[in-house]
Design a protein around this motif. Structure first.
Motif, mmCIF file in Angstrom:
data_model
loop_
_atom_site.group_PDB
_atom_site.id
_atom_site.type_symbol
_atom_site.label_atom_id
_atom_site.label_comp_id
_atom_site.label_asym_id
_atom_site.label_seq_id
_atom_site.Cartn_x
_atom_site.Cartn_y
_atom_site.Cartn_z
ATOM 1 N N GLY A 1 167.357 67.226 28.576
ATOM 2 C CA GLY A 1 168.303 66.134 28.731
ATOM 3 C C GLY A 1 169.480 66.466 29.632
ATOM 4 N N GLU A 2 170.506 65.630 29.536
ATOM 5 C CA GLU A 2 171.711 65.816 30.338
ATOM 6 C C GLU A 2 172.560 66.951 29.778
ATOM 7 O OE1 GLU A 2 173.884 62.303 31.414
ATOM 8 O OE2 GLU A 2 172.151 61.004 31.085
ATOM 9 N N ASP A 3 173.581 67.333 30.547
ATOM 10 C CA ASP A 3 174.476 68.408 30.127
ATOM 11 C C ASP A 3 175.464 67.858 29.099
ATOM 12 O OD1 ASP A 3 175.983 70.633 29.838
ATOM 13 O OD2 ASP A 3 176.639 70.775 31.924
ATOM 14 N N MET B 1 169.599 71.515 31.942
ATOM 15 C CA MET B 1 168.646 72.622 31.828
ATOM 16 C C MET B 1 169.346 73.979 31.815
ATOM 17 S SD MET B 1 165.398 73.519 31.642
ATOM 18 C CE MET B 1 164.269 72.309 32.382
ATOM 19 N N ASP B 2 170.247 74.226 32.768
ATOM 20 C CA ASP B 2 170.892 75.540 32.851
ATOM 21 C C ASP B 2 171.693 75.850 31.590
ATOM 22 O OD1 ASP B 2 169.782 75.915 35.327
ATOM 23 O OD2 ASP B 2 171.608 75.420 36.442
ATOM 24 N N ALA B 3 172.424 74.865 31.106
ATOM 25 C CA ALA B 3 173.220 75.074 29.896
ATOM 26 C C ALA B 3 172.315 75.315 28.687
ATOM 27 C CB ALA B 3 174.137 73.885 29.653
ATOM 28 N N PHE B 4 171.187 74.614 28.627
ATOM 29 C CA PHE B 4 170.258 74.805 27.515
ATOM 30 C C PHE B 4 169.658 76.212 27.565
ATOM 31 C CE2 PHE B 4 166.065 74.621 25.534
ATOM 32 C CZ PHE B 4 166.397 74.093 24.292
ATOM 33 N N LEU B 5 169.278 76.652 28.769
ATOM 34 C CA LEU B 5 168.677 77.979 28.903
ATOM 35 C C LEU B 5 169.674 79.090 28.585
ATOM 36 C CD1 LEU B 5 166.580 77.443 32.153
ATOM 37 C CD2 LEU B 5 165.720 77.593 29.806
ATOM 38 N N ALA B 6 170.953 78.832 28.828
ATOM 39 C CA ALA B 6 171.969 79.825 28.480
ATOM 40 C C ALA B 6 171.989 80.074 26.974
ATOM 41 C CB ALA B 6 173.340 79.365 28.972
ATOM 42 N N GLU B 7 171.668 79.030 26.199
ATOM 43 C CA GLU B 7 171.634 79.161 24.744
ATOM 44 C C GLU B 7 170.251 79.555 24.234
ATOM 45 O OE1 GLU B 7 173.134 75.644 22.890
ATOM 46 O OE2 GLU B 7 174.970 75.592 24.101
ATOM 47 N N ARG C 1 168.396 63.765 36.495
ATOM 48 C CA ARG C 1 169.454 64.380 35.693
ATOM 49 C C ARG C 1 169.360 64.034 34.221
ATOM 50 N NH1 ARG C 1 175.177 62.528 37.543
ATOM 51 N NH2 ARG C 1 174.404 60.611 36.574
ATOM 52 N N ASP C 2 168.936 62.821 33.898
ATOM 53 C CA ASP C 2 168.892 62.454 32.484
ATOM 54 C C ASP C 2 167.826 63.242 31.721
ATOM 55 O OD1 ASP C 2 167.222 60.789 34.172
ATOM 56 O OD2 ASP C 2 166.720 59.607 32.402
ATOM 57 N N HIS C 3 166.933 63.907 32.438
ATOM 58 C CA HIS C 3 165.899 64.722 31.793
ATOM 59 C C HIS C 3 166.204 66.217 31.864
ATOM 60 C CE1 HIS C 3 162.874 61.496 31.119
ATOM 61 N NE2 HIS C 3 163.605 60.920 32.062
ATOM 62 N N VAL C 4 166.759 66.677 32.990
ATOM 63 C CA VAL C 4 166.933 68.123 33.171
ATOM 64 C C VAL C 4 168.322 68.507 33.663
ATOM 65 C CG1 VAL C 4 164.457 68.516 33.541
ATOM 66 C CG2 VAL C 4 165.951 68.033 35.509
ATOM 67 N N GLY C 5 169.270 67.570 33.661
ATOM 68 C CA GLY C 5 170.613 67.897 34.123
ATOM 69 C C GLY C 5 171.281 68.976 33.292
ATOM 70 N N ALA D 1 176.832 68.011 22.564
ATOM 71 C CA ALA D 1 176.416 67.396 21.297
ATOM 72 C C ALA D 1 174.896 67.277 21.223
ATOM 73 C CB ALA D 1 177.066 66.023 21.147
ATOM 74 N N HIS D 2 174.280 66.959 22.360
ATOM 75 C CA HIS D 2 172.817 66.853 22.368
ATOM 76 C C HIS D 2 172.180 68.225 22.178
ATOM 77 C CE1 HIS D 2 168.938 65.110 23.078
ATOM 78 N NE2 HIS D 2 168.732 65.846 24.154
ATOM 79 N N ARG D 3 172.724 69.236 22.842
ATOM 80 C CA ARG D 3 172.180 70.584 22.652
ATOM 81 C C ARG D 3 172.299 71.018 21.193
ATOM 82 N NH1 ARG D 3 174.624 71.304 27.599
ATOM 83 N NH2 ARG D 3 176.427 72.445 26.764
ATOM 84 N N ALA D 4 173.403 70.648 20.561
ATOM 85 C CA ALA D 4 173.563 70.982 19.147
ATOM 86 C C ALA D 4 172.520 70.270 18.295
ATOM 87 C CB ALA D 4 174.974 70.626 18.683
#
Length: 257
Positions: A55-57, A90-96, A84-88, A60-63
């Protein structure tokens, strides 16, 4: 006096099969429907998971994804296409959740799952779908839970989207050959009859092509003129989306013998 049209219930995500749970992002809109569907895939009892479209950066969604993961380790992340609405995020998600990222066709056996990633260009040039051997078909924006897919032509944010109607029709034909039991789309509710939905979307595209052909035969020229002839007066996002698809249809017809 006719009865008012029924309004479909809002899609809220959640568990769909014993291997697939949707985490719905809070980014509803004309192009995203109820929001972007992030899919968490895992075999019951496994301590590993696959995430499709983080998803987007949005922290709250990552949580929310983390809550659904419930401590399971992410071993693979799939991005269905570049938007962007699908992988915007991505980098922040991969960091976690560090994990390999898949954006191309191939077969993967992870988290107790067997996934076939299929190249399905059309919406964009890099669109992919994912088929699990248990029958779940994840379609990104190639097939939505409701409504029709926009063929993304031209440049956005400096990137050629590569949307192509001929590719899209071929991708629908490919998906129709699969033994899928349920569609898990990138937006909107799940689809319980994949073959009917894919066939309906394909016929819709062919019907639109016939409308564009008739508009051209009547002397209409150019995207804006043909758009009004086919759709009438539209405004805002709806006009932009319709213009994208009209442009794709005109390009497709120009390539025909």
């Amino acid at each position: 006096m006719s009865a008012p049209e029924s309004v479909p219930p809002r899609w809220t995500g959640g568990p769909v099969t014993d291997r697939a749970t949707c985490v719905l992002e809070d980014n509803a809109g004309p192009m995203t429907l109820d929001g972007t569907n992030t899919w968490v895939l895992s075999t019951p009892g496994s301590d590993e998971a696959v995430v499709v479209d983080p998803g987007e950066d949005d922290p709250a969604h990552r949580a929310a994804i983390g809550t659904v993961l419930a401590g399971r380790r992410v071993v693979l992340v799939v991005g269905t296409h570049r938007h962007r609405d699908h992988v915007g995020g991505m980098d922040a998600f991969l960091a976690e959740h560090p994990a390999p990222v898949v954006r191309e066709a191939g077969t993967h056996e992870v988290a107790g799952l067997r996934l076939r990633v299929l190249a399905t260009p059309g919406h964009t040039s890099d669109s992919v779908c994912v088929l699990l051997d248990t029958g779940e078909l994840l379609t990104g924006d190639t097939l939505l839970g409701r409504g029709s897919t926009v063929i993304a032509t031209g440049h956005q944010q400096g990137v050629d989207q590569g949307g192509d109607l001929g590719d899209y029709l071929r991708s629908l034909d490919l998906l129709l050959t699969l033994d899928a039991d349920v569609v898990l789309p990138g937006h909107g509710p799940v689809v319980r009859d994949p073959r009917a939905a894919l066939s309906t979307q394909r016929q819709h595209r062919l019907d639109r092509l016939d409308q564009v052909r008739r508009a051209l035969a009547a002397g209409h020229r150019g995207v804006d003129d043909v758009l009004v002839a086919v759709h009438g007066q539209l405004e805002g996002t709806l006009k932009w989306a319709a213009a994208q698809s009209i442009r794709a249809q005109l390009d497709f017809l120009a390539q025909q013998p």
